[in-house]
Design a protein around this motif. Sequence first.
Motif, mmCIF file in Angstrom:
data_model
loop_
_atom_site.group_PDB
_atom_site.id
_atom_site.type_symbol
_atom_site.label_atom_id
_atom_site.label_comp_id
_atom_site.label_asym_id
_atom_site.label_seq_id
_atom_site.Cartn_x
_atom_site.Cartn_y
_atom_site.Cartn_z
ATOM 1 N N PHE A 47 70.957 93.537 26.798
ATOM 2 C CA PHE A 47 69.785 92.661 26.828
ATOM 3 C C PHE A 47 70.246 91.208 26.701
ATOM 4 O O PHE A 47 71.119 90.899 25.887
ATOM 5 N N THR A 48 69.643 90.335 27.489
ATOM 6 C CA THR A 48 69.996 88.919 27.429
ATOM 7 C C THR A 48 69.137 88.214 26.379
ATOM 8 O O THR A 48 68.099 88.757 25.947
ATOM 9 N N PRO A 49 69.500 87.004 25.971
ATOM 10 C CA PRO A 49 68.673 86.253 25.019
ATOM 11 C C PRO A 49 67.242 86.026 25.526
ATOM 12 O O PRO A 49 66.321 85.886 24.720
ATOM 13 N N LEU A 50 67.068 86.012 26.861
ATOM 14 C CA LEU A 50 65.723 85.816 27.401
ATOM 15 C C LEU A 50 64.817 86.990 27.069
ATOM 16 O O LEU A 50 63.598 86.842 26.959
ATOM 17 N N PHE A 51 65.393 88.176 26.892
ATOM 18 C CA PHE A 51 64.615 89.336 26.468
ATOM 19 C C PHE A 51 64.068 89.120 25.062
ATOM 20 O O PHE A 51 62.924 89.475 24.755
ATOM 21 N N LEU A 52 64.897 88.518 24.202
ATOM 22 C CA LEU A 52 64.448 88.203 22.844
ATOM 23 C C LEU A 52 63.312 87.183 22.873
ATOM 24 O O LEU A 52 62.377 87.245 22.064
ATOM 25 N N VAL A 53 63.394 86.242 23.814
ATOM 26 C CA VAL A 53 62.331 85.245 23.964
ATOM 27 C C VAL A 53 61.014 85.934 24.315
ATOM 28 O O VAL A 53 59.957 85.615 23.749
ATOM 29 N N ILE A 54 61.066 86.900 25.245
ATOM 30 C CA ILE A 54 59.872 87.654 25.632
ATOM 31 C C ILE A 54 59.273 88.371 24.424
ATOM 32 O O ILE A 54 58.052 88.358 24.203
ATOM 33 N N ILE A 55 60.135 89.015 23.637
ATOM 34 C CA ILE A 55 59.666 89.734 22.442
ATOM 35 C C ILE A 55 58.935 88.784 21.495
ATOM 36 O O ILE A 55 57.844 89.094 20.991
ATOM 37 N N LEU A 56 59.522 87.620 21.249
ATOM 38 C CA LEU A 56 58.908 86.655 20.337
ATOM 39 C C LEU A 56 57.575 86.137 20.875
ATOM 40 O O LEU A 56 56.608 85.982 20.125
ATOM 41 N N ILE A 57 57.524 85.863 22.172
ATOM 42 C CA ILE A 57 56.284 85.360 22.759
ATOM 43 C C ILE A 57 55.178 86.413 22.690
ATOM 44 O O ILE A 57 54.019 86.101 22.388
ATOM 45 N N GLU A 58 55.530 87.681 22.955
ATOM 46 C CA GLU A 58 54.538 88.763 22.883
ATOM 47 C C GLU A 58 54.005 88.935 21.459
ATOM 48 O O GLU A 58 52.795 89.072 21.247
ATOM 49 N N THR A 59 54.911 88.949 20.481
ATOM 50 C CA THR A 59 54.468 89.124 19.099
ATOM 51 C C THR A 59 53.665 87.911 18.620
ATOM 52 O O THR A 59 52.698 88.057 17.864
ATOM 53 N N THR A 60 54.048 86.736 19.091
ATOM 54 C CA THR A 60 53.292 85.526 18.748
ATOM 55 C C THR A 60 51.880 85.599 19.299
ATOM 56 O O THR A 60 50.905 85.241 18.624
ATOM 57 N N ASP A 61 51.747 86.082 20.547
ATOM 58 C CA ASP A 61 50.419 86.203 21.154
ATOM 59 C C ASP A 61 49.548 87.164 20.361
ATOM 60 O O ASP A 61 48.355 86.921 20.163
ATOM 61 N N LEU A 62 50.124 88.262 19.885
ATOM 62 C CA LEU A 62 49.353 89.220 19.089
ATOM 63 C C LEU A 62 48.883 88.593 17.780
ATOM 64 O O LEU A 62 47.767 88.845 17.324
ATOM 65 N N ILE A 63 49.740 87.759 17.195
ATOM 66 C CA ILE A 63 49.367 87.075 15.950
ATOM 67 C C ILE A 63 48.182 86.146 16.185
ATOM 68 O O ILE A 63 47.228 86.113 15.396
ATOM 69 N N PHE A 64 48.229 85.399 17.297
ATOM 70 C CA PHE A 64 47.122 84.495 17.592
ATOM 71 C C PHE A 64 45.859 85.264 17.983
ATOM 72 O O PHE A 64 44.742 84.798 17.742
ATOM 73 N N ALA A 65 46.043 86.445 18.570
ATOM 74 C CA ALA A 65 44.890 87.270 18.943
ATOM 75 C C ALA A 65 44.119 87.731 17.715
ATOM 76 O O ALA A 65 42.919 88.009 17.790
ATOM 77 N N VAL A 66 44.804 87.795 16.572
ATOM 78 C CA VAL A 66 44.144 88.185 15.317
ATOM 79 C C VAL A 66 43.049 87.190 14.951
ATOM 80 O O VAL A 66 42.047 87.544 14.315
ATOM 81 N N ASP A 67 43.209 85.919 15.357
ATOM 82 C CA ASP A 67 42.166 84.913 15.143
ATOM 83 C C ASP A 67 41.142 84.923 16.275
ATOM 84 O O ASP A 67 39.935 84.944 16.046
ATOM 85 N N SER A 68 41.636 84.872 17.518
ATOM 86 C CA SER A 68 40.752 84.644 18.659
ATOM 87 C C SER A 68 39.846 85.827 18.979
ATOM 88 O O SER A 68 38.679 85.641 19.327
ATOM 89 N N ILE A 69 40.361 87.053 18.870
ATOM 90 C CA ILE A 69 39.542 88.212 19.225
ATOM 91 C C ILE A 69 38.413 88.456 18.217
ATOM 92 O O ILE A 69 37.272 88.696 18.619
ATOM 93 N N PRO A 70 38.657 88.399 16.893
ATOM 94 C CA PRO A 70 37.517 88.475 15.967
ATOM 95 C C PRO A 70 36.491 87.365 16.210
ATOM 96 O O PRO A 70 35.284 87.581 16.054
ATOM 97 N N ALA A 71 36.959 86.177 16.611
ATOM 98 C CA ALA A 71 36.027 85.092 16.919
ATOM 99 C C ALA A 71 35.147 85.468 18.103
ATOM 100 O O ALA A 71 33.945 85.169 18.124
ATOM 101 N N ALA A 72 35.720 86.133 19.102
ATOM 102 C CA ALA A 72 34.943 86.571 20.260
ATOM 103 C C ALA A 72 33.937 87.650 19.857
ATOM 104 O O ALA A 72 32.804 87.668 20.338
ATOM 105 N N PHE A 73 34.335 88.555 18.955
ATOM 106 C CA PHE A 73 33.428 89.596 18.476
ATOM 107 C C PHE A 73 32.264 88.992 17.694
ATOM 108 O O PHE A 73 31.197 89.600 17.591
ATOM 109 N N ALA A 74 32.479 87.811 17.119
ATOM 110 C CA ALA A 74 31.393 87.132 16.407
ATOM 111 C C ALA A 74 30.368 86.570 17.380
ATOM 112 O O ALA A 74 29.222 86.311 17.008
ATOM 113 N N ILE A 75 30.776 86.374 18.632
ATOM 114 C CA ILE A 75 29.879 85.828 19.651
ATOM 115 C C ILE A 75 29.142 86.945 20.377
ATOM 116 O O ILE A 75 27.954 86.857 20.651
#
Length: 320
Positions: free
Chosen positions: A201-229
Amino acid sequence: MLGISLFDNTYEPVLFAVFGGIILIFLVIDLGVFNRKAHKISTKSALFQSIFWVVISVCFGFLIYLNDGGTETSLAYFSAYLTEYALSVDNIFVILLILRYFKVKEEYYHNILFWGILGALVFRAIFIFVGAYLIGQFYWILYIFGVFLVYSGIKIFFEGEEDEIDPGKNPILKFARKHLKITKGDFGGRFMVRKGGSLLFTPLFLVIILIETTDLIFAVDSIPAAFAITQSEFIIYTSNIFAVLGLRAKFFLLANIIDKFYLLQKGLAFILIFIGAKMLIELVDIHIPIVASFTVIIVTLVGSIVMSIVLPEKNTESSD
């Protein structure tokens, strides 16, 4: 009842087909035609792409309006879209931090963000539909979402620059480095290579992993906000994904100037607090109309951006 629940089978299958068609065309044209080779995305191209995705998202909201026959459904869509679109600004900060941490060449940014967004399409779908199922079984979960949103908003409001994320301390990154065979080269932007019969695996694979996990973390805020609407999976998912699809173009457009909108974070924090409070006050039978919610969201976003420009942040660093 919190928000609005929308499952009108007379229009939803058609709009889902339109939505799916847009996503499929985007994937084929984007990766298979325009971006087959790694290259740096220009500001001009990013601007046109950003406008394109905003226009497409607005047109889809208009289709919802035409098929639903009223304004409440379309306003719920636009409220959820604007909330996610605004909250994704924080994603840009963190994605830029990750790319700089790994010293990724700019010509590889596009491909990394493409696969990151593709992953978001899948993981957010799982997140949203599991959330909708749980709410269907345990309606009181919505009020937990409300408390969480108020807490998140207050936390974000008082966050400072000293709270900057350090990608190197991410536990998932540490786990990947320990258990995967990682190369040191980028190998022309590839994520995996085969050497001597072994998969590396190249370092770019690690970048993908971090970006995916980061998106899930931010989804913890944004998706409940959408459910409130709204509690419609259809509205939540389509608005969420259209906002995410525009994230990459927005990244290339704002990466070098995003720090100028220093009050936007405060605006986003206020929106989370407002949406969470809106959800909680319905416990005492106080209902805020969707039109009022939409107005608060858009006025807060525009106001925080305008105020950031009119009142530029003072440089507190001492000069040499």
